[in-house]
Design a protein around this motif. Structure first.
Motif, mmCIF file in Angstrom:
data_model
loop_
_atom_site.group_PDB
_atom_site.id
_atom_site.type_symbol
_atom_site.label_atom_id
_atom_site.label_comp_id
_atom_site.label_asym_id
_atom_site.label_seq_id
_atom_site.Cartn_x
_atom_site.Cartn_y
_atom_site.Cartn_z
ATOM 1 N N VAL A 1 93.300 26.178 -26.057
ATOM 2 C CA VAL A 1 93.468 26.662 -27.433
ATOM 3 C C VAL A 1 92.147 27.195 -27.981
ATOM 4 O O VAL A 1 92.138 28.114 -28.819
ATOM 5 C CB VAL A 1 94.047 25.568 -28.356
ATOM 6 N N MET A 2 91.019 26.655 -27.515
ATOM 7 C CA MET A 2 89.727 27.203 -27.917
ATOM 8 C C MET A 2 89.536 28.615 -27.366
ATOM 9 O O MET A 2 89.001 29.499 -28.047
ATOM 10 C CB MET A 2 88.595 26.282 -27.440
ATOM 11 N N ALA A 3 89.997 28.841 -26.131
ATOM 12 C CA ALA A 3 89.927 30.179 -25.545
ATOM 13 C C ALA A 3 90.835 31.140 -26.305
ATOM 14 O O ALA A 3 90.478 32.307 -26.535
ATOM 15 C CB ALA A 3 90.327 30.122 -24.071
ATOM 16 N N TYR A 4 92.004 30.658 -26.718
ATOM 17 C CA TYR A 4 92.930 31.471 -27.509
ATOM 18 C C TYR A 4 92.292 31.879 -28.837
ATOM 19 O O TYR A 4 92.406 33.035 -29.274
ATOM 20 C CB TYR A 4 94.213 30.680 -27.757
ATOM 21 N N ASP A 5 91.590 30.946 -29.477
ATOM 22 C CA ASP A 5 90.913 31.236 -30.744
ATOM 23 C C ASP A 5 89.860 32.322 -30.562
ATOM 24 O O ASP A 5 89.763 33.255 -31.378
ATOM 25 C CB ASP A 5 90.265 29.962 -31.280
ATOM 26 N N ARG A 6 89.064 32.229 -29.502
ATOM 27 C CA ARG A 6 88.028 33.243 -29.251
ATOM 28 C C ARG A 6 88.655 34.598 -28.936
ATOM 29 O O ARG A 6 88.125 35.649 -29.292
ATOM 30 C CB ARG A 6 87.127 32.801 -28.100
ATOM 31 N N TYR A 7 89.794 34.565 -28.258
ATOM 32 C CA TYR A 7 90.499 35.809 -27.922
ATOM 33 C C TYR A 7 90.937 36.531 -29.200
ATOM 34 O O TYR A 7 90.730 37.740 -29.351
ATOM 35 C CB TYR A 7 91.708 35.486 -27.047
ATOM 36 N N ILE A 8 91.519 35.794 -30.138
ATOM 37 C CA ILE A 8 91.947 36.396 -31.405
ATOM 38 C C ILE A 8 90.744 36.910 -32.186
ATOM 39 O O ILE A 8 90.770 38.013 -32.754
ATOM 40 C CB ILE A 8 92.731 35.380 -32.266
ATOM 41 N N ALA A 9 89.663 36.121 -32.209
ATOM 42 C CA ALA A 9 88.480 36.486 -32.989
ATOM 43 C C ALA A 9 87.814 37.759 -32.476
ATOM 44 O O ALA A 9 87.323 38.574 -33.270
ATOM 45 C CB ALA A 9 87.478 35.330 -32.975
ATOM 46 N N ILE A 10 87.791 37.940 -31.169
ATOM 47 C CA ILE A 10 87.077 39.086 -30.587
ATOM 48 C C ILE A 10 87.993 40.284 -30.371
ATOM 49 O O ILE A 10 87.599 41.432 -30.628
ATOM 50 C CB ILE A 10 86.408 38.668 -29.257
ATOM 51 N N CYS A 11 89.213 40.042 -29.932
ATOM 52 C CA CYS A 11 90.122 41.148 -29.606
ATOM 53 C C CYS A 11 90.964 41.604 -30.803
ATOM 54 O O CYS A 11 91.464 42.727 -30.814
ATOM 55 C CB CYS A 11 91.032 40.767 -28.439
ATOM 56 N N ASN A 12 91.150 40.714 -31.797
ATOM 57 C CA ASN A 12 91.904 41.078 -32.999
ATOM 58 C C ASN A 12 91.164 40.596 -34.245
ATOM 59 O O ASN A 12 91.695 39.796 -35.029
ATOM 60 C CB ASN A 12 93.313 40.463 -32.964
ATOM 61 N N PRO A 13 89.923 41.045 -34.424
ATOM 62 C CA PRO A 13 89.098 40.503 -35.518
ATOM 63 C C PRO A 13 89.677 40.748 -36.909
ATOM 64 O O PRO A 13 89.504 39.913 -37.809
ATOM 65 C CB PRO A 13 87.760 41.234 -35.340
ATOM 66 N N LEU A 14 90.375 41.887 -37.114
ATOM 67 C CA LEU A 14 90.912 42.203 -38.434
ATOM 68 C C LEU A 14 92.092 41.297 -38.798
ATOM 69 O O LEU A 14 92.380 41.097 -39.979
ATOM 70 C CB LEU A 14 91.338 43.671 -38.500
ATOM 71 N N ARG A 15 92.776 40.749 -37.788
ATOM 72 C CA ARG A 15 93.929 39.891 -38.036
ATOM 73 C C ARG A 15 93.594 38.401 -37.912
ATOM 74 O O ARG A 15 94.451 37.548 -38.115
ATOM 75 C CB ARG A 15 95.051 40.234 -37.046
ATOM 76 N N TYR A 16 92.334 38.111 -37.578
ATOM 77 C CA TYR A 16 91.944 36.720 -37.319
ATOM 78 C C TYR A 16 92.217 35.823 -38.522
ATOM 79 O O TYR A 16 92.763 34.723 -38.389
ATOM 80 C CB TYR A 16 90.462 36.647 -36.943
ATOM 81 N N GLY A 17 91.835 36.280 -39.711
ATOM 82 C CA GLY A 17 92.004 35.475 -40.910
ATOM 83 C C GLY A 17 93.455 35.180 -41.245
ATOM 84 O O GLY A 17 93.768 34.115 -41.782
ATOM 85 N N THR A 18 94.347 36.112 -40.916
ATOM 86 C CA THR A 18 95.768 35.905 -41.219
ATOM 87 C C THR A 18 96.469 35.092 -40.134
ATOM 88 O O THR A 18 97.468 34.428 -40.412
ATOM 89 C CB THR A 18 96.478 37.263 -41.381
#
Length: 312
Positions: free
Chosen positions: A117-134
């Motif tokens: 799940v930590m890897a999933y979080d980094r994936y969202i943060a780097i690959c989908n930074p604009l949607r990370y907050g939502t």
């Protein structure tokens, strides 16, 4: 009371390390220092994240669970191991043995799930930074953390339910600590269901966890190579390489431990050393790699110690 605990002696005898007196002393010192190091590093990381509101973000809230899991595994193993080396005793109560084995397996499965799940979080943060907050909202993070621990407890709970329903007719464990495979050797009944379920949860967590981590880090690397900022690319590559190295170390040690039970020709000393190393290296390296190498956490830890040294 369960069938496993009711049968035969209420005390089990462990194999031990069969060390000479001076070797046992060295092993005792090493085990004690290793446990103290694990306690110190992981507790510092937990305290740092807890007291700093700026670190109450999705990435660090997920990271918070890693030292908790490492402390569970280490505390399940080391006090018994240190006692065994110090007092030269190889006996353990059945209830204590089952408890130790349960939490060791909880640690093993939890490590893979939390790192996934930590890897999933980094994936969202780097690959989908604009949607990370939502995507990674507080409620979503709570659901992820709850799901991880719930799945972990259910998987290991069923594993030990299947063990405890069986009759036990032996009391010697050919291992320096208790785990499910060694406890199964004490059973005088058909363990086919136990073996199938054990292999099933091992395969599912390994395939799912390794697959998730390899996929997410591959996507992160691709995104970094597409980035025109050389500093971002270098930092991400360094982070990914370090995280993958630690995860692969955990996987290799765990895999070697599982395989060692199936290789009858393997030296008992080698089997015991592989098993113990799985409980030493990851809990020691995790807070350093995932904590101290993170700039924000490193700064907060340094600030914490400066305040303790010079409170004025």
């Amino acid at each position: 009371m369960d069938n496993f605990s009711m049968n035969s002696s209420s005390v089990l005898r462990l194999q031990g390390f069969d060390l000479p007196p001076h070797g046992a002393y060295v092993a005792f010192v090493f085990a004690t220092l290793s446990y103290l190091s694990i306690l110190f590093c992981n507790l510092v990381l937990l305290i740092t994240i807890t007291i700093n509101k700026s670190l109450h973000q999705p990435m660090y809230l997920l990271l918070f669970n890693l030292p908790i899991n490492d402390l569970i595994g280490s505390t399940a193993l080391f006090p018994q191991l240190i006692k065994e080396l110090l007092l030269d005793t190889r006996y353990i109560e059945v209830s204590n043995c089952i408890t130790q084995a349960f939490f060791i397996h909880l640690y093993g499965a939890g490590s893979v799930l939390i790192l996934s799940v930590m890897a999933y979080d980094r994936y969202i943060a780097i690959c989908n930074p604009l949607r990370y907050g939502t995507i990674m909202t507080t409620s979503h993070i709570i659901k992820i953390i709850t799901s991880v621990w719930l799945v972990d407890f259910i998987l290991i709970g069923v594993l030990f339910y299947l063990l405890l329903r069986l009759p036990r007719c032996r009391s010697f464990i050919s291992h320096p600590y208790c785990d499910n495979p060694s406890l199964l050797t004490l059973v005088c009944a058909d363990t086919t269901i136990n073996n199938i379920y054990g292999l099933l949860i091992t395969a599912s967590t390994q395939v799912g966890g390794v697959g998730m981590i390899l996929y997410t880090y591959l996507q992160i690397l691709i995104a970094c190579f597409k980035s025109k900022r050389s500093d971002t690319k270098s930092k991400a590559l360094q982070t990914c390489a370090t995280h993958l190295a630690v995860f692969l170390l955990l996987e290799c040690l765990g895999l070697f431990t599982i395989i060692s039970y199936r290789i009858k020709e393997l030296s008992p000393h080698m089997r015991r050393m592989i098993g113990v190393s799985t409980m030493i290296f990851p809990p020691t390296l995790n807070p350093i790699i995932y904590g101290l190498r993170t700039k924000e956490i490193r700064q907060k830890i340094m600030l914490l110690f400066r305040q303790r040294v010079s409170p004025s």
